[in-house]
Design an enzyme around this catalytic site. Structure first.
Site, mmCIF file in Angstrom:
data_model
loop_
_atom_site.group_PDB
_atom_site.id
_atom_site.type_symbol
_atom_site.label_atom_id
_atom_site.label_comp_id
_atom_site.label_asym_id
_atom_site.label_seq_id
_atom_site.Cartn_x
_atom_site.Cartn_y
_atom_site.Cartn_z
ATOM 1 N N SER A 1 0.858 -1.294 0.104
ATOM 2 C CA SER A 1 0.062 -0.066 0.015
ATOM 3 C C SER A 1 0.812 1.375 -0.197
ATOM 4 O O SER A 1 0.318 2.135 0.365
ATOM 5 C CB SER A 1 -0.867 -0.005 1.052
ATOM 6 O OG SER A 1 -0.226 -0.319 2.541
ATOM 7 N N GLY A 2 1.963 1.038 -0.532
ATOM 8 C CA GLY A 2 2.998 2.461 -0.579
ATOM 9 C C GLY A 2 3.783 2.433 0.524
ATOM 10 O O GLY A 2 4.379 3.940 0.522
ATOM 11 N N HIS B 1 12.449 5.244 4.121
ATOM 12 C CA HIS B 1 13.256 6.004 3.372
ATOM 13 C C HIS B 1 13.832 7.192 3.549
ATOM 14 O O HIS B 1 13.377 7.840 4.711
ATOM 15 C CB HIS B 1 12.269 6.356 1.920
ATOM 16 C CG HIS B 1 11.191 7.193 2.122
ATOM 17 N ND1 HIS B 1 11.390 8.474 2.109
ATOM 18 C CD2 HIS B 1 9.882 7.098 2.175
ATOM 19 C CE1 HIS B 1 10.256 9.265 2.205
ATOM 20 N NE2 HIS B 1 9.112 8.324 2.349
ATOM 21 N N CYS C 1 4.737 6.811 5.192
ATOM 22 C CA CYS C 1 5.936 6.022 5.105
ATOM 23 C C CYS C 1 6.660 6.463 6.292
ATOM 24 O O CYS C 1 6.387 7.356 7.348
ATOM 25 C CB CYS C 1 6.733 6.426 3.878
ATOM 26 S SG CYS C 1 6.274 5.843 2.266
ATOM 27 N N ASN D 1 9.896 7.922 7.399
ATOM 28 C CA ASN D 1 10.762 8.772 7.181
ATOM 29 C C ASN D 1 12.051 8.815 8.149
ATOM 30 O O ASN D 1 11.904 8.620 9.319
ATOM 31 C CB ASN D 1 10.317 10.399 7.262
ATOM 32 C CG ASN D 1 9.398 10.836 6.068
ATOM 33 O OD1 ASN D 1 8.865 12.093 6.187
ATOM 34 N ND2 ASN D 1 8.880 9.888 5.254
#
Length: 384
Positions: free
Chosen positions: A307-308, A312, A330, A332
């Protein structure tokens, strides 16, 4: 005249056989040589691959039986009297077989040969992909074994019975069928670290459905590395990475801002799936000009769901990392720590996330650990 007749009768009796019946010089009855029977009989064609090869001997014992096709010998076993030999594995489809047998007995030795061919199935079942299967790859302790077939499997129990997982450090596990072509093996607990696991699909000759037979075996050796476990809290905004139980990195992070469901990081046990540097991220379900649309190019991105969600590099959110959640979902991290994570991860490493009200679905990426093992087992064709 009477005297002459008497003498004549008396002399004629001298040519009759003696009292033994005349058999004192005959040979004893011959002892028959062993008789060998082979099934399938010689000349048989289109023999089903799941048929058993049987060799029997009467008036003697079997000494040797060899069944070969294409340079490969078929395994089998003798019974306790050595008068019957039975094959123990299926036959290879579209193959020419030669059976050679020897027997011994009181009547002397005997030999027999049979040649037959197996049928060509309408559908030949094969393994088309095993993940993980990259040569030389080391994977994490959470890694499942995912197997895909080229054709639908109707007799799932027969095929599953042919799938073998042999670990140096064995643990309980089970297969779960996702659909007719896709089956996944997951352990009840994480793999013990630092070992090799061999997966073998003994498919040759296995009947997988009407006119469907396995064409050949397939094997893969999987290397399990260290136990990399990353724990993320969206409430403390921290990520702690452990290797074999020892803390090796502590990272300040920023998670999803949670203004919408799609911007909420999923809680649960994730597995690292793949990586990219860079990766272009586009807002799901939106096009340029729509409210909330974004298109970001990010570096050192490690995927943890379908789901993305990634871990990162996010230099733009360094000021919020460790104190606030501002991402689109996400995890981070600072450029240096994101690169470190990118450089050290393996597919199948564990990332546990807590602190949000959005739960990772078991079939979102490799979220298989989200399903209790007792329920996972229910997807096996062999479990009662």
């Amino acid at each position: 005249m009477v005297l002459a007749a008497s003498l004549s009768a008396c002399s004629g009796g001298s040519s009759t056989p003696d009292s033994t019946g005349g058999n004192s010089g005959d040979a004893a009855p011959a002892i028959p040589a062993p008789k060998i029977t082979i099934s399938p009989a010689t000349g048989s064609a289109k023999v089903r691959p799941d048929k058993t090869v049987v060799v029997t001997a009467s008036d003697g014992e079997l000494e040797e039986v060899t069944v070969r096709a294409g340079g490969k010998t078929l395994d089998g076993e003798f019974d306790s009297t050595h008068t019957k030999w039975t094959s123990k594995e299926p036959l290879k489809p579209s193959a020419k077989y030669t059976v050679s047998a020897k027997a011994t007995g009181e009547g002397g030795p005997a030999t027999a040969t049979s040649r037959f061919t197996t049928l060509k199935p309408k559908v030949g079942l094969e393994v088309v992909d095993v993940t993980p299967g990259i040569k030389g790859e080391t994977v994490g302790v959470g890694m499942p074994i995912m197997v895909r077939f080229n054709a639908p499997v109707q007799d799932k129990a027969a095929v599953e019975q042919a799938l073998e997982v042999d670990a140096e450090k064995p643990v309980k596990g089970a297969w779960r069928w996702i659909d007719d072509r896709y089956v996944i093996y997951r352990t009840a607990k994480y793999w013990p670290a630092h070992q090799k696991v061999k997966f073998t699909a003994h498919l040759t000759g296995v009947k997988a459905g009407p006119d469907t037979y396995g064409m050949e075996d397939h094997s893969t050796t999987i290397k399990i590395g260290a136990a990399w476990i990353s724990s993320v809290s969206t409430k403390t905004h921290m990520m702690v990475v452990r290797r074999d139980g020892k803390v090796v990195q502590t990272m300040k992070i920023s998670a999803g801002m949670a203004t919408t469901r799609e911007y909420t990081t999923t809680s649960g046990i994730h597995l690292t799936m793949e990586r990219g540097n860079p990766v272009t991220m586009i807002s799901p379900g939106k096009k340029e000009g729509d409210p909330g649309y974004y298109k970001e190019v990010v570096n050192h991105a490690v995927r943890i769901s379908n789901s993305g969600e990634y871990v990162h590099s996010a230099p733009w959110s360094v000021g919020s990392q460790g104190r606030a959640n501002v991402s689109h979902g996400c995890i981070n991290a600072s450029p240096s720590q994101a690169k470190w994570f990118y450089d050290n991860f393996h597919r199948g490493d564990v990332v546990k996330i807590v602190g949000t009200n959005r739960i990772l679905e078991w079939n979102n990426g490799w979220g298989f650990w989200q399903m209790p093992f007792s329920k996972w087992q229910q997807g096996s064709a062999l479990e009662s």
